[in-house]
Design a protein around this motif. Structure first.
Motif, PDB file in Angstrom:
ATOM      1  N   GLN A 644      33.376  50.612  70.845  1.00 39.73           N
ATOM      2  CA  GLN A 644      34.730  50.860  70.353  1.00 39.73           C
ATOM      3  C   GLN A 644      35.070  49.758  69.349  1.00 39.73           C
ATOM      4  O   GLN A 644      35.289  48.615  69.725  1.00 39.73           O
ATOM      5  CB  GLN A 644      35.739  50.858  71.509  1.00 39.73           C
ATOM      6  N   PRO A 645      35.099  50.072  68.061  1.00 40.96           N
ATOM      7  CA  PRO A 645      35.359  49.035  67.053  1.00 40.96           C
ATOM      8  C   PRO A 645      36.800  48.527  67.138  1.00 40.96           C
ATOM      9  O   PRO A 645      37.679  49.168  67.704  1.00 40.96           O
ATOM     10  CB  PRO A 645      35.107  49.758  65.726  1.00 40.96           C
ATOM     11  N   GLY A 646      37.022  47.367  66.548  1.00 42.01           N
ATOM     12  CA  GLY A 646      38.369  46.792  66.496  1.00 42.01           C
ATOM     13  C   GLY A 646      38.879  46.303  67.833  1.00 42.01           C
ATOM     14  O   GLY A 646      40.088  46.205  68.041  1.00 42.01           O
ATOM     15  N   GLN A 647      37.964  45.962  68.724  1.00 43.15           N
ATOM     16  CA  GLN A 647      38.358  45.538  70.061  1.00 43.15           C
ATOM     17  C   GLN A 647      39.164  44.246  70.023  1.00 43.15           C
ATOM     18  O   GLN A 647      38.868  43.333  69.251  1.00 43.15           O
ATOM     19  CB  GLN A 647      37.106  45.325  70.915  1.00 43.15           C
ATOM     20  N   ILE A 659      40.624  44.302  75.766  1.00 46.21           N
ATOM     21  CA  ILE A 659      41.850  44.987  76.195  1.00 46.21           C
ATOM     22  C   ILE A 659      42.141  46.240  75.370  1.00 46.21           C
ATOM     23  O   ILE A 659      43.226  46.796  75.453  1.00 46.21           O
ATOM     24  CB  ILE A 659      43.064  44.037  76.140  1.00 46.21           C
ATOM     25  N   GLY A 660      41.158  46.689  74.588  1.00 45.70           N
ATOM     26  CA  GLY A 660      41.356  47.952  73.896  1.00 45.70           C
ATOM     27  C   GLY A 660      41.459  47.825  72.396  1.00 45.70           C
ATOM     28  O   GLY A 660      41.474  46.728  71.829  1.00 45.70           O
ATOM     29  N   SER A 661      41.541  48.968  71.755  1.00 45.78           N
ATOM     30  CA  SER A 661      41.535  49.031  70.298  1.00 45.78           C
ATOM     31  C   SER A 661      42.308  50.271  69.873  1.00 45.78           C
ATOM     32  O   SER A 661      42.509  51.204  70.647  1.00 45.78           O
ATOM     33  CB  SER A 661      40.094  49.102  69.787  1.00 45.78           C
ATOM     34  N   LYS A 662      42.717  50.274  68.615  1.00 49.19           N
ATOM     35  CA  LYS A 662      43.397  51.456  68.071  1.00 49.19           C
ATOM     36  C   LYS A 662      42.400  52.507  67.605  1.00 49.19           C
ATOM     37  O   LYS A 662      42.797  53.597  67.186  1.00 49.19           O
ATOM     38  CB  LYS A 662      44.306  51.053  66.917  1.00 49.19           C
ATOM     39  N   TRP A 692      35.507  59.827  71.632  1.00 47.75           N
ATOM     40  CA  TRP A 692      36.681  60.150  72.450  1.00 47.75           C
ATOM     41  C   TRP A 692      37.769  59.097  72.283  1.00 47.75           C
ATOM     42  O   TRP A 692      37.510  57.961  71.883  1.00 47.75           O
ATOM     43  CB  TRP A 692      36.301  60.303  73.918  1.00 47.75           C
ATOM     44  N   ASP A 693      38.991  59.522  72.594  1.00 48.30           N
ATOM     45  CA  ASP A 693      40.121  58.609  72.438  1.00 48.30           C
ATOM     46  C   ASP A 693      41.358  59.219  73.093  1.00 48.30           C
ATOM     47  O   ASP A 693      41.400  60.421  73.379  1.00 48.30           O
ATOM     48  CB  ASP A 693      40.393  58.354  70.948  1.00 48.30           C
ATOM     49  N   ASN A 694      42.356  58.374  73.313  1.00 48.26           N
ATOM     50  CA  ASN A 694      43.701  58.787  73.717  1.00 48.26           C
ATOM     51  C   ASN A 694      44.653  58.413  72.591  1.00 48.26           C
ATOM     52  O   ASN A 694      44.616  57.277  72.098  1.00 48.26           O
ATOM     53  CB  ASN A 694      44.141  58.076  75.001  1.00 48.26           C
ATOM     54  N   MET A 695      45.526  59.309  72.192  1.00 50.84           N
ATOM     55  CA  MET A 695      46.461  59.064  71.093  1.00 50.84           C
ATOM     56  C   MET A 695      47.883  59.292  71.588  1.00 50.84           C
ATOM     57  O   MET A 695      48.238  60.415  71.968  1.00 50.84           O
ATOM     58  CB  MET A 695      46.143  59.995  69.914  1.00 50.84           C
TER      59      MET A 695
END
Length: 846
Positions: A644-647, A659-662, A692-695
């Motif tokens: 997951q880039p931009g972590q 802690i996540g990314s956009k 996959w992602d949540n938006m």
């Protein structure tokens, strides 16, 4: 050396404090009632504090003469001059009177609009200038968190709260007392566009060596959508009283105006137009002419779609930190909740000080580490806290720190004594027949140098039934050994399985070794975790390695509905695996599996309810193969990567946590069936790519998706076990969302084609639309809808669409699903699953 530095720090702090005088006092109203969390600050500066919950305060200032300002929402601001001595303290008390507002002279006309609306329109037009008025700034936030119980139940989830546990929590016999108290000091740095960094300088938690609650609660009412703490309180967020579309959601009433420092302040009552919308009620004060937020007091309740908490009240005071820039000076969030009989109240206090409006940052200051803890964050002395704390502690808070910290030090000092370890071993209780059969148990040796855990999985929870083995009994236990000095762990898990009908005994075991590494660098440090796995023996496996049906659900349908959906085979196997996870959340997995696959057939026709029209199906994917497979061997190597880039990260003193990314998560995998090695009879090459992602669209809900493509580059020898299976579901209970097809058959569409595509999409409306329906809005039930599909070719494709309700009792979700198989209308079915505030957080077994 470390102790010397701590002593030197304490000495310097004591010396600095000795050069400052202290202003102390109380803030009351005209009735003599103490005013909690009133703002007290030095006029013309950002130096200040708030009063405690009992209305007392103190300010440490260098000798000199100051004008001290006291301010409280709903009361007239008072200023007093005081001379601070070189040593000692001076008392300065405040008595505030109710804010007297005057009404503007208005011309009364029929259907005349309340003056509040024009003020709000002006505030809406200007808010874009105030949402982020500075290109950059830094400040310090003192954060204190307090949670107190008013009542505790005797039992929670059937477990009795023992008297010893009540004492350790710090509550009395009826359950009243402080259960959480912490404070911290955090430096906040901001730079446009949207760069932020928090440096936690110090933190403490009563009765614990932890860091406490360290993150400021940024609640910016200049944003259209206001986030309060976590999305769990309301994933849609809450609509600001000065949002662009606020007039569609709120009614306003002009309460009058008052004057401060030559500036007129308008007092506006904010009234939610509808219940069960994410809306505030309360008061907001807007300055005349420049239309800024001066202060506010706004409330949320269950009728605001507030989850978990029962009520929340937010108070803010804004002050100028430069000529044309105002920022939040003080913020208090009060809350109450009553869950499972635990009745509690609490508050989060944020005091912002030391604003710097033109800071300079080095080029690498803003990076992917957004929260960084000082290496000595929880090692500060009492003298340090007394010197930096802007809000005096209450007597009950002082007592809580004293008692719980003393208990913590006692436990720490005696933690590995023989008396302690004997006591803790005894506290684990006896191993009873009920624990072996149903409850399970864990035992720990309480040896700090070589800690060992033993965990027993209860027998009755592993009992199942199928038409091949009949009644199945499983037993499983895990023993785990930790090596603290080298930060490594080893675990060994043996399994045994016996089928009473076919009288087959299977036994296998797995061994895992994992190591965590941390390396310091100029950005703080990097962490990684490596896991090696070794497993082997004889086991029972499903043809689809994703295990689309659980043994429990298969048992229920077999015994009560004569449906044997689960298809299994036996295999002697050996597996070696390697997994590496980096702190940027890159995960790489490699695996080599050998299986000697043995067919097994039905041996029993028993079911509780007999139906002559229902016949058990053969124990193989009869939709794809005409007869039981022939015993063969398979050697399969696979490798996969997930990223997951931009972590973004939290940098703790000894590790780093993602802690996540956009951005979405990407994954790729490759699997190779190796022919003629160790007798292997398979030869194939298979690949998969997924995203996959949540938006979160706030008021319009949250969208979740997962898309995959893949296929066989080589399909020379592909046994049925190695087909591409699409996870079907023929039960009334929903299978894993975003990873299965709720009405599809389990094996009818399995394929070895060179290309396939899979898509899962669902939208959680989170109250959007249903808050217009009387019954639904009161129950806080939410709509969910979407679709699942896969495509192989024109003769092998599937689509299903669904709509349903979730958050039923905060736990359940019910969908109506319609399917289309190979372009033809399939079936319509009902699926019951987990979804909502609590249900959505429960992970189904993989």
């Amino acid at each position: 050396m470390k102790k010397t530095l701590l002593y030197l720090t304490s000495f310097l702090l004591s010396f600095i404090c000795a050069q400052a005088g202290r202003v102390t006092g109380t803030v009351k109203n005209q009735k003599g009632e103490m005013l909690p969390y009133a703002s007290v600050f030095v006029k013309g500066t950002t130096i200040g504090t708030t009063t405690s919950s009992q209305g007392s305060y103190f300010l440490d200032l260098i000798p000199g003469t100051y004008t001290i300002t006291c301010q409280y929402i709903g009361y007239t601001k008072v200023e007093k001059t005081v001379t601070v001595p070189a040593s000692g303290s001076v008392t300065l008390n405040f008595e505030l009177s109710i804010q007297q507002t005057t009404m503007k002279e208005v011309v009364v006309r029929a259907n005349a609009e309340d003056p509040a609306y024009e003020i709000i329109r002006n505030a809406i037009r200007k808010k874009k200038d105030y949402v982020a008025p500075l290109d950059s700034f830094t400040c310090e936030a003192y954060i204190k968190t307090l949670v107190k119980t008013r009542k505790l139940p005797k039992k929670v989830f059937g477990q009795k709260i023992e008297e010893e546990d009540r004492k350790e929590m710090g509550v009395d016999s009826v359950g009243k007392g402080i259960i959480h108290l912490s404070e911290s000091l955090t430096k906040i740095a901001f730079k446009k566009p949207g760069k932020i960094k928090l440096e936690v300088l110090s933190g403490r938690e009563s009765g614990s060596g932890g860091y406490g609650f360290n993150f400021p609660t940024f609640i910016n009412f200049y944003n259209n959508n206001v986030n309060v703490f976590t999305a769990q309180l309301n994933p849609r967020g809450f609509i600001s009283p000065i949002a662009d579309a606020a007039l569609n959601y709120y009614a306003y009433k002009y309460l009058g105006s008052f004057w401060e420092d030559g500036k007129e302040i308008n007092q506006i009552q904010v009234i939610a137009r509808r219940n069960y919308e994410p809306l505030f009620n309360g008061t907001i004060n807007i300055t005349e002419g420049d239309w800024r937020i001066h202060s506010l007091e706004l409330t949320l309740t269950k009728k605001s779609q507030l989850e978990i908490l029962d009520t929340m009240r937010i108070k803010q005071i804004h002050l100028p930190i430069s000529k044309d820039v105002w920022q939040t000076k003080d913020q208090v969030v009060y809350f109450t909740f009553n869950i499972l009989g635990i009745d509690a109240v609490g508050n989060f206090l944020n005091v912002y000080n030391k604003y710097e409006v033109a800071p300079s940052f080095n080029k690498r200051y803003f990076n992917n580490v957004v929260i960084k803890y000082d290496t000595a964050v929880n090692k500060k002395s009492k003298a340090y806290w007394d010197s930096i704390r802007p809000v005096p502690l209450e007597l009950e808070e002082v007592k809580d720190y004293k008692i719980k910290d003393s208990m913590m030090h006692y436990r720490r000092d005696s933690v590995w004594t023989k008396a302690y370890t004997d006591s803790m071993r005894k506290k684990q209780g006896k191993i009873t027949v009920m624990k072996v059969l149903y409850g399970g148990f864990t035992r720990y040796n309480y040896n700090p140098k070589s800690p060992v855990w033993f965990t027993w999985k209860p027998l009755l929870q592993q009992v199942s039934y199928n038409t091949v083995e009949g009644l199945v009994l499983n037993a499983e236990a895990t023993i785990q050994r930790s090596f603290p000095k080298i930060k490594q762990q080893v675990s060994f898990t043996p399994h045994v399985r016996y089928g009473f009908s076919n009288q087959h005994f299977n036994a296998w075991a797995s061994l895992q070794w994992w190591k965590r590494e941390f390396t310091w660098d100029q950005d703080g440090g990097t962490t990684s975790r490596t896991v090696w796995g070794l497993a082997g023996g004889k086991r029972v496996s499903q043809f689809n390695q994703d295990n689309p049906i659980t043994p429990l659900m298969n048992s229920v349908y077999t015994l009560f509905d004569r449906r044997n959906y689960m298809k299994i085979y036996e295999n002697y196997f050996g597996r070696i695996s390697w997994n590496k996870r980096f702190d940027n959340d890159l995960r790489i997995t490699a695996d080599v599996l050998y299986e000697d696959r043995i067919p097994i057939d039905n041996t029993t026709d028993f079911s509780i309810f007999k139906d002559k029209d229902k016949v058990f199906t053969p124990n193989y994917p009869y939709e794809k193969i005409p007869a039981q497979f022939i015993q063969h061997q398979a050697l399969i190597a696979s490798i996969s990567a997930q990223f997951q880039p931009g972590q973004r990260y939290i940098q703790y003193p000894n590790n780093k946590v993602a802690i996540g990314s956009k951005y979405p998560t990407f994954a790729v995998s490759y699997k190779k069936g190796i022919d003629k090695v160790l007798g292997s009879d398979v030869d194939f090459d298979k690949w998969t790519f997924s995203i996959w992602d949540n938006m979160n669209f706030k008021l319009r809900g949250e969208m979740k998706y997962r898309f995959s493509i893949g296929g066989f580059i080589n399909d020379s020898k592909v046994p049925i076990q190695d087909y591409q299976h699409f996870n079907g579901n023929q039960l009334i209970f929903a299978s894993r969302y975003l990873n299965s097809f709720q009405l599809a058959p389990y094996y009818a569409n399995s394929t070895t084609e060179s290309f396939y595509a899979v898509g899962h999409l669902e939208h959680h409306f989170n109250g959007f639309l249903t808050n217009k329906i009387p019954l639904f809005k009161k129950l806080n039930w939410h709509l969910v809808g979407g679709g699942n599909a896969f495509y192989v070719n024109k003769d092998n494709n599937y689509v299903e669409v669904f709509g349903g309700i979730e958050n039923i009792f905060k736990l359940l979700r019910v969908d109506v699903v319609a399917s289309y198989l190979n372009g033809q209308k399939g079936q319509v079915g009902l699926r019951i699953g987990l979804g909502g505030l609590l249900g959505g957080a429960i992970q189904l077994p993989q």
